[in-house]
Design an enzyme around this catalytic site. Structure first.
Site, short mmCIF file in Angstrom:
data_model
loop_
_atom_site.label_atom_id
_atom_site.label_comp_id
_atom_site.label_asym_id
_atom_site.label_seq_id
_atom_site.Cartn_x
_atom_site.Cartn_y
_atom_site.Cartn_z
N GLY A 1 0.82 -1.22 0.00
CA GLY A 1 0.00 0.00 0.00
C GLY A 1 0.85 1.26 0.00
O GLY A 1 0.50 2.27 0.60
N GLY B 1 -0.64 4.67 -0.82
CA GLY B 1 -1.80 5.10 -0.03
C GLY B 1 -1.48 6.32 0.82
O GLY B 1 -0.41 6.93 0.71
N TYR C 1 -15.00 -2.11 8.98
CA TYR C 1 -13.62 -1.67 9.18
C TYR C 1 -13.17 -2.01 10.60
O TYR C 1 -12.08 -2.55 10.82
CB TYR C 1 -13.57 -0.16 8.95
C1 AKB Z 1 -10.83 6.43 8.71
O1 AKB Z 1 -11.44 7.48 8.94
O2 AKB Z 1 -11.33 5.41 8.23
C2 AKB Z 1 -9.36 6.38 9.09
C3 AKB Z 1 -9.20 5.86 10.47
C4 AKB Z 1 -9.41 6.73 11.64
O3 AKB Z 1 -8.89 4.71 10.63
N1 AKB Z 1 -8.79 7.69 8.95
#
Ligand code: AKB
Length: 315
Positions: free
Chosen positions: A9, A12, A139
């Site tokens: 990455g 990125g 996430y």
């Molecule tokens: C996001 O907003 O997804 C990232 C994080 C805080 O992991 N910047």
């Protein structure tokens, strides 16, 4: 300690600056940048890599004789919420491949976690290092599973895994894509271009943030830290500041008095932000390896505006 480092990455948000930082410390030829997108770097080796291709990841690391793997390739929170299955496959598949390559080749290992590894049932203010982690985003699920995997690879296989729970990262170099904290980067661009910004995050929403130079230095410091001092192998809370949209706007107004902020809240990203802490406690990182951030909000604003004015004049 690190001598030959492979980065996934590398194009990125973090990778694009981390490569240069590591080249400056360890030498241009000792940093292998890889990414799924093609690039010709000004300096140093670059290879194409889809992180879900375990064999190619292993082969590249082996051929380069890497002793360190920095696995940065991942989808950020808002994109992961739009494409949860892709996020699972990419974020978890890539991580397992990078951990396996590290196990097989004896590499030291780094990967970022995030404030997204916390959820609505986590204590919201001064969130401790060790606490309840039941995130409600894909996430967050990826980040918690990733932290557990790093613990597992350390205890089971002795891989020297290290990680940081990054807050929103702000930089004038690469724009983030698909994150929830991205507003805090975009606001500086719009302040210079239009003296006005429409925020998709509601006022009153506090999130932790950090300026990129501090984030890069914290990666180097953690990786160079004496292993015997590290009690945490999953990921350390790190933060430099916590603010809501009005506070960053006020900081910008000290230099651009006519700057105006308005709001058009995006329900998806607002819900993600609401599920995250208001502020996290970084004392474990301070104690175990001496973490310290240099930039507060106003110092970051001065530097961002100065650097972006030059950048935006030259486009
Ligand atoms: C996001 O907003 O997804 C990232 C994080 C805080 O992991 N910047």
């Amino acid at each position: 300690m690190m001598k030959r480092i492979m980065i996934t990455g590398a194009l990125g948000q973090i990778g694009s600056e981390l490569v240069g930082k590591l080249q400056g410390i360890y030498g241009v030829d000792n940093v292998l940048a890889t990414d799924i997108r093609p690039a010709s770097l000004e300096n140093g080796p670059f290879q194409l890599l889809d992180v879900t291709d375990a064999q190619r990841m292993y082969d590249l690391a082996k051929d380069f004789k890497a002793d360190t793997m920095m696995h940065m390739a991942a989808l950020l929170s808002a994109t992961a919420e739009e494409k949860p299955l892709l996020a699972w496959n990419l974020n978890m598949g890539g991580l397992v491949n990078a951990l396996e390559a590290s196990r097989e080749l004896g590499m030291q290992f780094f990967t970022p976690s995030s404030i997204g590894a916390f959820g609505p049932s986590t204590p919201k203010v001064n969130t401790p290092q060790d606490t309840l982690q039941r995130p409600t985003t894909m996430y967050g699920v990826n980040k918690v599973a990733g932290e557990l995997l790093c613990d597992y690879y350390f205890h089971k296989f002795g891989v020297d895994t290290r990680g940081l729970r990054f807050p929103g990262l702000i930089s004038h170099v690469a724009q983030p894509g698909g994150g929830t904290t991205d507003y805090a980067v975009d606001i500086y661009y719009k302040a210079i271009e239009k003296q006005a910004y429409t925020s998709y995050i509601a006022n009153g929403t506090y999130m932790d943030m950090m300026y990129m130079p501090d984030a890069l230095q914290s990666i180097v410091d953690l990786m160079e830290a004496d292993a015997s001092r590290l009690e945490h192998r999953n990921s350390f809370n790190v933060t430099a500041m916590s603010f809501e949209p009005e506070e960053i706007a006020a900081s910008i107004r000290k230099h651009i008095p006519e700057f105006k902020i308005s709001y058009e809240v995006d329900p998806v990203r607002q819900a993600i932000a609401d599920s995250w802490p208001d502020s996290i406690d970084a004392s474990a990182a301070e104690q175990e390896w001496g973490f310290k951030a240099q930039y507060d909000l106003d110092a970051m604003t001065v530097d961002m505006l100065e650097k972006l004015k030059i950048k935006l004049q030259n486009v």
